[in-house]
Structure formats: C-alpha cells, structure tokens
Design an enzyme around this catalytic site. Structure first.
Site, PDB file in Angstrom:
ATOM      1  N   HIS A   1       0.806  -1.220   0.000  1.00  0.00           N
ATOM      2  CA  HIS A   1       0.000   0.000   0.000  1.00  0.00           C
ATOM      3  C   HIS A   1       0.841   1.273   0.000  1.00  0.00           C
ATOM      4  O   HIS A   1       1.954   1.313   0.544  1.00  0.00           O
ATOM      5  CB  HIS A   1      -0.878   0.028   1.255  1.00  0.00           C
ATOM      6  CG  HIS A   1      -1.701  -1.202   1.442  1.00  0.00           C
ATOM      7  ND1 HIS A   1      -2.090  -1.654   2.681  1.00  0.00           N
ATOM      8  CD2 HIS A   1      -2.184  -2.106   0.557  1.00  0.00           C
ATOM      9  CE1 HIS A   1      -2.800  -2.760   2.543  1.00  0.00           C
ATOM     10  NE2 HIS A   1      -2.870  -3.063   1.263  1.00  0.00           N
TER      11      HIS A   1
ATOM     12  N   LYS B   1       7.113   5.629   6.752  1.00  0.00           N
ATOM     13  CA  LYS B   1       6.781   4.704   7.854  1.00  0.00           C
ATOM     14  C   LYS B   1       8.052   4.164   8.494  1.00  0.00           C
ATOM     15  O   LYS B   1       8.973   3.738   7.802  1.00  0.00           O
ATOM     16  CB  LYS B   1       5.940   3.533   7.327  1.00  0.00           C
ATOM     17  CG  LYS B   1       4.579   3.965   6.785  1.00  0.00           C
ATOM     18  CD  LYS B   1       3.922   2.914   5.948  1.00  0.00           C
ATOM     19  CE  LYS B   1       2.697   3.471   5.255  1.00  0.00           C
ATOM     20  NZ  LYS B   1       2.227   2.598   4.172  1.00  0.00           N
TER      21      LYS B   1
ATOM     22  N   TYR C   1       4.034   0.789  13.893  1.00  0.00           N
ATOM     23  CA  TYR C   1       4.787   1.718  13.049  1.00  0.00           C
ATOM     24  C   TYR C   1       4.297   3.150  13.186  1.00  0.00           C
ATOM     25  O   TYR C   1       3.142   3.392  13.517  1.00  0.00           O
ATOM     26  CB  TYR C   1       4.774   1.283  11.590  1.00  0.00           C
ATOM     27  CG  TYR C   1       3.439   0.986  10.961  1.00  0.00           C
ATOM     28  CD1 TYR C   1       2.695  -0.135  11.326  1.00  0.00           C
ATOM     29  CD2 TYR C   1       2.931   1.796   9.951  1.00  0.00           C
ATOM     30  CE1 TYR C   1       1.483  -0.435  10.723  1.00  0.00           C
ATOM     31  CE2 TYR C   1       1.728   1.498   9.332  1.00  0.00           C
ATOM     32  CZ  TYR C   1       1.011   0.390   9.717  1.00  0.00           C
ATOM     33  OH  TYR C   1      -0.205   0.091   9.114  1.00  0.00           O
TER      34      TYR C   1
ATOM     35  N   ASP D   1      -6.596  -6.222  -1.132  1.00  0.00           N
ATOM     36  CA  ASP D   1      -5.250  -6.607  -1.583  1.00  0.00           C
ATOM     37  C   ASP D   1      -5.321  -7.651  -2.677  1.00  0.00           C
ATOM     38  O   ASP D   1      -4.468  -7.716  -3.550  1.00  0.00           O
ATOM     39  CB  ASP D   1      -4.423  -7.092  -0.392  1.00  0.00           C
ATOM     40  CG  ASP D   1      -4.108  -5.942   0.558  1.00  0.00           C
ATOM     41  OD1 ASP D   1      -3.632  -6.218   1.680  1.00  0.00           O
ATOM     42  OD2 ASP D   1      -4.347  -4.775   0.183  1.00  0.00           O
TER      43      ASP D   1
HETATM   44  C1  LIG Z   1      -4.201   1.679   7.711  1.00  0.00           C
HETATM   45  C2  LIG Z   1      -5.369   2.125   8.545  1.00  0.00           C
HETATM   46  C3  LIG Z   1      -6.533   1.387   8.604  1.00  0.00           C
HETATM   47  N1  LIG Z   1      -7.570   1.816   9.372  1.00  0.00           N
HETATM   48  C4  LIG Z   1      -8.773   0.978   9.421  1.00  0.00           C
HETATM   49  C5  LIG Z   1      -9.465   0.805   8.078  1.00  0.00           C
HETATM   50  C6  LIG Z   1     -10.007  -0.600   8.126  1.00  0.00           C
HETATM   51  O1  LIG Z   1     -11.316  -0.586   8.700  1.00  0.00           O
HETATM   52  C7  LIG Z   1      -9.082  -1.355   9.066  1.00  0.00           C
HETATM   53  C8  LIG Z   1      -8.093  -2.244   8.346  1.00  0.00           C
HETATM   54  O2  LIG Z   1      -7.483  -1.453   7.336  1.00  0.00           O
HETATM   55  P1  LIG Z   1      -6.555  -2.138   6.255  1.00  0.00           P
HETATM   56  O3  LIG Z   1      -7.145  -3.449   5.836  1.00  0.00           O
HETATM   57  O4  LIG Z   1      -6.240  -1.106   5.192  1.00  0.00           O
HETATM   58  O5  LIG Z   1      -5.247  -2.421   7.126  1.00  0.00           O
HETATM   59  P2  LIG Z   1      -3.840  -2.935   6.548  1.00  0.00           P
HETATM   60  O6  LIG Z   1      -4.060  -3.930   5.441  1.00  0.00           O
HETATM   61  O7  LIG Z   1      -3.035  -3.329   7.724  1.00  0.00           O
HETATM   62  O8  LIG Z   1      -3.232  -1.631   5.908  1.00  0.00           O
HETATM   63  C9  LIG Z   1      -1.891  -1.239   6.150  1.00  0.00           C
HETATM   64  O9  LIG Z   1      -1.102  -2.157   5.463  1.00  0.00           O
HETATM   65  C10 LIG Z   1       0.243  -1.813   5.158  1.00  0.00           C
HETATM   66  C11 LIG Z   1       1.162  -2.732   5.927  1.00  0.00           C
HETATM   67  C12 LIG Z   1       0.632  -0.406   5.332  1.00  0.00           C
HETATM   68  O10 LIG Z   1       1.812  -0.072   5.246  1.00  0.00           O
HETATM   69  C13 LIG Z   1      -0.371   0.639   5.575  1.00  0.00           C
HETATM   70  O11 LIG Z   1      -0.063   1.339   6.771  1.00  0.00           O
HETATM   71  C14 LIG Z   1      -1.765   0.183   5.647  1.00  0.00           C
HETATM   72  O12 LIG Z   1      -2.313   0.268   4.350  1.00  0.00           O
HETATM   73  O13 LIG Z   1      -8.377  -0.332   9.810  1.00  0.00           O
HETATM   74  C15 LIG Z   1      -7.514   2.978  10.117  1.00  0.00           C
HETATM   75  O14 LIG Z   1      -8.470   3.346  10.798  1.00  0.00           O
HETATM   76  N2  LIG Z   1      -6.380   3.728  10.064  1.00  0.00           N
HETATM   77  C16 LIG Z   1      -5.290   3.352   9.314  1.00  0.00           C
HETATM   78  O15 LIG Z   1      -4.253   4.064   9.321  1.00  0.00           O
END
Ligand SMILES: Cc1cn([C@H]2C[C@H](O)[C@@H](COP(=O)(O)OP(=O)(O)O[C@H]3O[C@H](C)C(=O)[C@H](O)[C@H]3O)O2)c(=O)[nH]c1=O
Length: 182
Positions: free
Chosen positions: A61, A70, A130, A169
């Site tokens: 992402h 980050k 992070y 993803d």
């Molecule tokens: C990233 C993020 C997510 N959320 C909420 C939104 C969704 O309801 C839930 C899961 O989100 P997501 O599936 O996008 O989470 P990751 O797949 O861990 O996303 C991260 O994955 C890779 C490793 C990255 O480097 C980024 O920081 C980020 O994109 O958390 C938030 O409220 N705030 C945030 O900063």
C-alpha cells in the site's frame, strides 16, 4: 542505534541497541535525532499497531496524496517486510527492499514517502507497530499486487500456500497499471 544501508539509498535498516539483563531488555525505539541524518525535519503524526495470523500478507500500500513515510517494527513474531519504489522518476523505480523483522533482531525499517509497503507473517502470529509521517487517507490509498511479476518479490511463503489477503489486496493493481508518484 546503527543505520544500515540497503540496495535502495533512501530505505534504511535501523539496528537498535538492546540492553539485556536478568529482568529482560530495554531499547530505545525512536529518537527524532536519528532522523536528522536520514530525513531532517521529519515529523511523525500517527502510530499504528496491527496483529496478524501466520500467512497474512498486508500490502502493498501507499497513499498518493498525503504520502506516508513509515518507521516499522515487529514487537511479537516475525515478518518479511517489503518496500517498493513507486516513484516514476527514480533510478530504482519498481525495485524493492525485503528484510526480516522480528522480536529477536528487533530491527526497524525506514520506508520513505514514495514507496509501497507491505509485510508477510512467517510466525504463528505477528504484532506490527509503526509510525507514519502523515495521517491515514483511504481516499488516496493505492495498492500494488503482492506477486506482481514486474516487481518480483520472493516472499517466504509458509507451507507453499498463497497468503491470506484482504479483498482489497486481492484486487490490487499491477505496477504497470498503477497510479504512481511523478
Ligand atoms: C491503515 C489504517 C486502517 N484503518 C482501518 C481501516 C479498516 O477498517 C481497518 C483495516 O485497514 P486495512 O485493511 O487497510 O489495514 P492494513 O491492510 O493493515 O493496511 C496497512 O497495510 C500496510 C502494511 C501499510 O503499510 C499501511 O499502513 C496500511 O495500508 O483499519 C484505520 O483506521 N487507520 C489506518 O491508518
């Protein structure tokens, strides 16, 4: 701490000083002054913490607007962490750095703005924390497919199975079709 170069000049590994004794250990995990030699005047505005089961792959992402630098590390478990250069004008465009971050080496990785980021969990579970240099802005978030052949990341897949991915993803773009940093 010791700053370690990687194959991409802007991406740095931070090797911490860990002080162990019969109680356990102590380590500093962040100093503003560390970044004076990496990215002067940097400011972190948001901290994140996620937990993932074995075989999870989160990424790759990036936020095209409100890009996030980050500083990532693992507090429990072990992950293969990857930063991909998605800056069109960069000499290392499309190249990546992959590094094992775990609760033994206690390494951190600095993933600058302009890079896609993701990680794959090789332990039974992993807790990943992070710091980010800008706020979460989902409307500006883009993803690159984890197994994009043009990026060619050699993920250490466990049990030879595909990773556990979010729907988002699973539907990520190939780098050649993605909106990237000009
Ligand atoms: C990233 C993020 C997510 N959320 C909420 C939104 C969704 O309801 C839930 C899961 O989100 P997501 O599936 O996008 O989470 P990751 O797949 O861990 O996303 C991260 O994955 C890779 C490793 C990255 O480097 C980024 O920081 C980020 O994109 O958390 C938030 O409220 N705030 C945030 O900063």
């Amino acid at each position: 701490m010791v700053l370690v170069d990687t194959t991409i000049p802007e991406v740095k590994i931070i090797e911490p000083r860990v002080f162990g004794d019969d109680r356990g250990f102590f380590m500093e995990t962040y100093r503003q002054s560390w970044f004076d030699e990496i990215v002067p005047d940097i400011q972190f505005v948001q901290d994140n913490h996620s937990k993932s089961v074995k075989g999870t792959l989160r990424g790759l992402h990036y936020q095209l607007k409100n890009p996030q630098g980050k500083l990532v590390r693992v507090v429990q478990g072990s992950v293969y962490d990857v930063a991909v250069d998605v800056r069109k004008g960069s000499p290392t465009f499309g190249q990546h750095v992959g590094v094992l971050l775990d609760d033994k080496n206690r390494r951190q990785l600095w993933v600058p703005e302009g890079f896609a980021h993701g990680f794959y969990v090789v332990s039974d579970s992993a807790e990943f924390v992070y710091k980010c240099t800008d706020y979460y802005a989902p409307e500006h978030e883009h993803s690159i497919l984890w197994n994009d052949p043009d990026v060619g990341i050699d993920w250490p897949l466990v049990d030879g199975q595909g990773p556990l991915l979010s729907e988002k993803d699973n539907a990520a773009a190939l780098l050649k079709n993605a909106k990237v940093f000009d």
